[in-house]
Write an enzyme that holds these catalytic residues in place. Structure first.
Site, PDB file in Angstrom:
ATOM      1  N   TYR A   1      -5.568  11.120   3.975  1.00 30.18           N
ATOM      2  CA  TYR A   1      -4.243  11.307   3.485  1.00 30.18           C
ATOM      3  C   TYR A   1      -4.173  12.336   2.327  1.00 30.18           C
ATOM      4  O   TYR A   1      -5.116  12.524   1.764  1.00 30.18           O
ATOM      5  CB  TYR A   1      -3.549  10.134   3.537  1.00 30.18           C
ATOM      6  CG  TYR A   1      -3.595   9.258   5.061  1.00 30.18           C
ATOM      7  CD1 TYR A   1      -3.014  10.045   6.176  1.00 30.18           C
ATOM      8  CD2 TYR A   1      -4.258   8.177   5.150  1.00 30.18           C
ATOM      9  CE1 TYR A   1      -3.256   9.693   7.473  1.00 30.18           C
ATOM     10  CE2 TYR A   1      -4.404   7.869   6.566  1.00 30.18           C
ATOM     11  CZ  TYR A   1      -3.894   8.282   7.726  1.00 30.18           C
ATOM     12  OH  TYR A   1      -3.817   8.028   8.847  1.00 30.18           O
TER      13      TYR A   1
ATOM     14  N   ARG B   1      -7.527   2.570  -3.302  1.00 30.42           N
ATOM     15  CA  ARG B   1      -8.378   2.745  -1.964  1.00 30.42           C
ATOM     16  C   ARG B   1      -8.900   4.164  -1.806  1.00 30.42           C
ATOM     17  O   ARG B   1      -8.172   5.161  -1.919  1.00 30.42           O
ATOM     18  CB  ARG B   1      -7.646   2.217  -0.800  1.00 30.42           C
ATOM     19  CG  ARG B   1      -8.472   2.080   0.160  1.00 30.42           C
ATOM     20  CD  ARG B   1      -8.009   1.270   1.758  1.00 30.42           C
ATOM     21  NE  ARG B   1      -9.000   0.489   2.123  1.00 30.42           N
ATOM     22  CZ  ARG B   1      -9.053   0.114   3.510  1.00 30.42           C
ATOM     23  NH1 ARG B   1      -8.012   0.678   4.208  1.00 30.42           N
ATOM     24  NH2 ARG B   1     -10.050  -0.702   3.906  1.00 30.42           N
TER      25      ARG B   1
ATOM     26  N   GLY C   1      -9.822  -6.820   8.634  1.00 29.21           N
ATOM     27  CA  GLY C   1      -8.764  -5.974   8.999  1.00 29.21           C
ATOM     28  C   GLY C   1      -8.568  -6.581  10.542  1.00 29.21           C
ATOM     29  O   GLY C   1      -8.138  -7.625  10.960  1.00 29.21           O
ATOM     30  N   ARG C   2      -9.162  -5.950  11.944  1.00 32.74           N
ATOM     31  CA  ARG C   2      -9.072  -6.403  12.992  1.00 32.74           C
ATOM     32  C   ARG C   2      -9.390  -7.670  13.261  1.00 32.74           C
ATOM     33  O   ARG C   2      -8.671  -8.500  14.256  1.00 32.74           O
ATOM     34  CB  ARG C   2     -10.121  -5.311  14.037  1.00 32.74           C
ATOM     35  CG  ARG C   2      -9.656  -4.001  13.789  1.00 32.74           C
ATOM     36  CD  ARG C   2     -10.682  -3.204  14.587  1.00 32.74           C
ATOM     37  NE  ARG C   2     -11.889  -3.024  13.467  1.00 32.74           N
ATOM     38  CZ  ARG C   2     -12.974  -2.340  13.793  1.00 32.74           C
ATOM     39  NH1 ARG C   2     -12.963  -1.539  14.799  1.00 32.74           N
ATOM     40  NH2 ARG C   2     -14.118  -2.346  12.838  1.00 32.74           N
TER      41      ARG C   2
ATOM     42  N   GLN D   1       0.818  -1.253  -0.210  1.00 32.46           N
ATOM     43  CA  GLN D   1       0.113  -0.138   0.201  1.00 32.46           C
ATOM     44  C   GLN D   1       0.830   1.350  -0.072  1.00 32.46           C
ATOM     45  O   GLN D   1       1.591   1.368   0.816  1.00 32.46           O
ATOM     46  CB  GLN D   1      -1.081   0.011   1.140  1.00 32.46           C
ATOM     47  CG  GLN D   1      -1.975   1.125   0.945  1.00 32.46           C
ATOM     48  CD  GLN D   1      -2.838   1.500   2.188  1.00 32.46           C
ATOM     49  OE1 GLN D   1      -2.398   1.545   3.176  1.00 32.46           O
ATOM     50  NE2 GLN D   1      -4.210   1.303   1.997  1.00 32.46           N
TER      51      GLN D   1
HETATM   52  C1  LIG Z   1      -4.415  -1.097  13.429  1.00 33.14           C
HETATM   53  C2  LIG Z   1      -4.938  -0.641  12.184  1.00 33.14           C
HETATM   54  C3  LIG Z   1      -4.240  -0.023  11.328  1.00 33.14           C
HETATM   55  C4  LIG Z   1      -4.811   0.532  10.137  1.00 33.14           C
HETATM   56  N1  LIG Z   1      -4.035   0.999   9.125  1.00 33.14           N
HETATM   57  C5  LIG Z   1      -4.317   1.334   7.949  1.00 33.14           C
HETATM   58  C6  LIG Z   1      -3.596   1.491   6.793  1.00 33.14           C
HETATM   59  O1  LIG Z   1      -2.284   1.475   6.793  1.00 33.14           O
HETATM   60  N2  LIG Z   1      -3.990   1.929   5.682  1.00 33.14           N
HETATM   61  C7  LIG Z   1      -5.398   1.562   5.382  1.00 33.14           C
HETATM   62  O2  LIG Z   1      -5.726   2.050   4.318  1.00 33.14           O
HETATM   63  N3  LIG Z   1      -6.264   1.385   6.285  1.00 33.14           N
HETATM   64  C8  LIG Z   1      -5.696   1.230   7.569  1.00 33.14           C
HETATM   65  N4  LIG Z   1      -6.740   0.662   8.652  1.00 33.14           N
HETATM   66  C9  LIG Z   1      -8.125   0.680   8.185  1.00 33.14           C
HETATM   67  C10 LIG Z   1      -8.251  -0.917   8.022  1.00 33.14           C
HETATM   68  O3  LIG Z   1      -7.795  -1.322   6.780  1.00 33.14           O
HETATM   69  C11 LIG Z   1      -9.896  -1.228   7.804  1.00 33.14           C
HETATM   70  O4  LIG Z   1     -10.248  -0.495   6.852  1.00 33.14           O
HETATM   71  C12 LIG Z   1     -10.550  -1.084   9.053  1.00 33.14           C
HETATM   72  O5  LIG Z   1     -10.081  -1.616  10.205  1.00 33.14           O
HETATM   73  C13 LIG Z   1     -11.969  -1.603   9.112  1.00 33.14           C
HETATM   74  O6  LIG Z   1     -11.943  -2.962   8.888  1.00 33.14           O
HETATM   75  P1  LIG Z   1     -12.195  -3.934   9.822  1.00 33.14           P
HETATM   76  O7  LIG Z   1     -13.524  -3.573  10.625  1.00 33.14           O
HETATM   77  O8  LIG Z   1     -12.191  -5.395   9.202  1.00 33.14           O
HETATM   78  O9  LIG Z   1     -11.075  -3.790  11.102  1.00 33.14           O
HETATM   79  C14 LIG Z   1      -5.874   0.238   9.794  1.00 33.14           C
HETATM   80  C15 LIG Z   1      -7.131  -0.416  10.658  1.00 33.14           C
HETATM   81  C16 LIG Z   1      -6.320  -0.636  11.735  1.00 33.14           C
HETATM   82  C17 LIG Z   1      -7.269  -1.600  12.881  1.00 33.14           C
END
Ligand SMILES: Cc1cc2nc3c(=O)[nH]c(=O)nc-3n(C[C@H](O)[C@H](O)[C@H](O)COP(=O)(O)O)c2cc1C
Length: 403
Positions: free
Chosen positions: A204, A256, A349-350, A132
């Site tokens: 961003y 994205r 993600g999480r 990314q």
């Molecule tokens: C620890 C953490 C770090 C994240 N860092 C990024 C990132 O570097 N780039 C990005 O596009 N989204 C980032 N996100 C957002 C996730 O990609 C995702 O869209 C968001 O957590 C919702 O999905 P989930 O409910 O499956 O966690 C981050 C989320 C978490 C929890």
């Protein structure tokens, strides 16, 4: 003899061992969750072994010089055995784009061995590896920006207490950043990635150019919604140009974006439809919607009672594969999202931090064992680097299980 064989088969099925073997072979039988585990082929021919993607997640764990740490490599390896594709945490394309402590870098050729280490750790486990690529713009903490020089489309701070007033980028600097996205793409190819994801989401720099909140320019980079698209689309063109000049193999380029901003002025759902119409003409391999709630409804800009994901899929899904994401914790949540929205790929993600074996458990018929709340006693077993772990356990309400 026959009875004995039948018993053996029954016993192996009961233990999940047959399913496990079949899954390793790349397909699944007899489960209502089979659609999650079917392979997926991008229009460019690259095939994923299933439709579950690890969402990009920053882990704050790289070395101060921007190289990846062993802890972070192990964290990825632990999570790359089940999903079809892993999108890495964001990596900065220029030094003044570094948005987080412990973010890894891709801003010079010296970073290629570090980038390669990460790509290899993901691919060795069977997932495709996507880098990314990112610039933080006005969200860069002044202490991380060289000489405290935080930059953006215009000199407008983000909303919230104590946010720095960024310096407006010159035309020449904007062109340098566009070229930097291309340079990082070349490095990603050299380092063995299967593709890159352009981070145009989450407020961003790329989003800052598209947003009427952060972009008040009156030159060719700002003004009407079309002109605010100039920078995002120039990055897409540059990345695609670099791909075509540096490899003959298929290479994934995804984008994205965040649909809508809460601020006024700010990106509306109507603006988002203009953005995705343009992106859908760019021959991208996928569009990735960034949301915390898959089923979130539009805030403004469209007269539609459906979720943003459904609106987006209907608008561009026939032209470009869409990845959806957001608080989908169980296989039933994911199945429902696939079936109701028609979106072909789902990112977790999480959930993949909380349970790195999420996909394997589904594949082996052990979905009842999936963990959906973080177990605060299991950092080591979950292979989560310390800086990320500390962020998780000290941020109430972010991860289920941390109240
Ligand atoms: C620890 C953490 C770090 C994240 N860092 C990024 C990132 O570097 N780039 C990005 O596009 N989204 C980032 N996100 C957002 C996730 O990609 C995702 O869209 C968001 O957590 C919702 O999905 P989930 O409910 O499956 O966690 C981050 C989320 C978490 C929890």
């Amino acid at each position: 003899m026959k009875t004995h064989q039948n018993f053996t088969i029954f016993y192996l099925l009961y233990k999940g061992k047959i399913k496990r073997e079949i899954y390793k072979g790349g397909f699944m039988v007899n489960s209502k969750y089979a659609p999650l585990l079917e392979s997926f082929t991008f229009p460019n021919g690259i095939q994923l072994k299933n439709k579950i993607v690890m969402a990009p997640m920053t882990n704050f764990s790289s070395n101060p010089d921007g190289t990846v740490t062993d802890a972070e490599v192990k964290y990825y390896a632990r999570r790359s055995g089940g999903v079809g594709m892993v999108i890495t945490a964001c990596t900065y394309v220029t030094a003044n784009g570094k948005g987080f402590h412990g973010e890894f870098g891709a801003d010079s050729d010296e970073m290629i061995p570090s980038l390669r280490k990460l790509a290899t750790s993901i691919k060795e486990q069977g997932a495709k590896a996507i880098l990314q690529i990112f610039h933080g713009g006005r969200q860069v903490p002044p202490q991380l920006a060289p000489n405290g020089d935080v930059v953006s489309a215009s000199a407008i701070p983000a909303e919230g207490e104590g946010k720095p007033v960024p310096r407006e980028l010159s035309d020449e600097e904007i062109q340098m950043i566009i070229r930097a996205f291309g340079e990082v793409t070349r490095r990603a190819i050299e380092a063995g990635y299967d593709g890159v994801e352009i981070h145009g989401a989450n407020g961003y720099l790329i989003q800052q150019f598209f947003s009427p909140h952060s972009n008040r320019r009156e030159d060719r980079w700002g003004g009407s919604v079309e002109k605010r698209l100039t920078f995002p689309l120039a990055i897409v063109d540059e990345v695609k140009r670099v791909v075509s000049e540096n490899t003959n193999d298929p290479f994934i380029v995804g984008y994205r974006f965040s649909p809508e901003e809460p601020e006024t002025p700010g990106i509306t759902m109507a603006d988002t439809l203009v953005l995705i119409d343009k992106l859908a003409e760019k021959n991208l391999d996928y569009l990735h919607v960034s949301l915390n709630d898959f089923w979130a409804l539009p805030r403004r800009g469209v007269d539609d009672t459906r979720s943003r994901m459904e609106i987006i899929q209907e608008r561009v899904g026939a032209k470009v594969p869409v990845i959806g994401v957001g608080s989908l914790y169980t296989p039933d949540n994911v199945l429902n999202a696939f079936e109701k929205s028609g979106i072909p790929l789902i990112a977790l993600g999480r959930e993949i931090i909380i349970d790195p074996d999420w996909v394997q458990k589904v594949a082996e018929g052990r979905e009842s064992e999936i963990v959906t709340k973080i177990d605060k006693s299991k950092q080591e077993e979950l292979v989560v680097p310390d800086p990320l772990w500390q962020a998780i356990i000290h941020s109430p309400g972010w991860f289920p299980g941390v109240e």
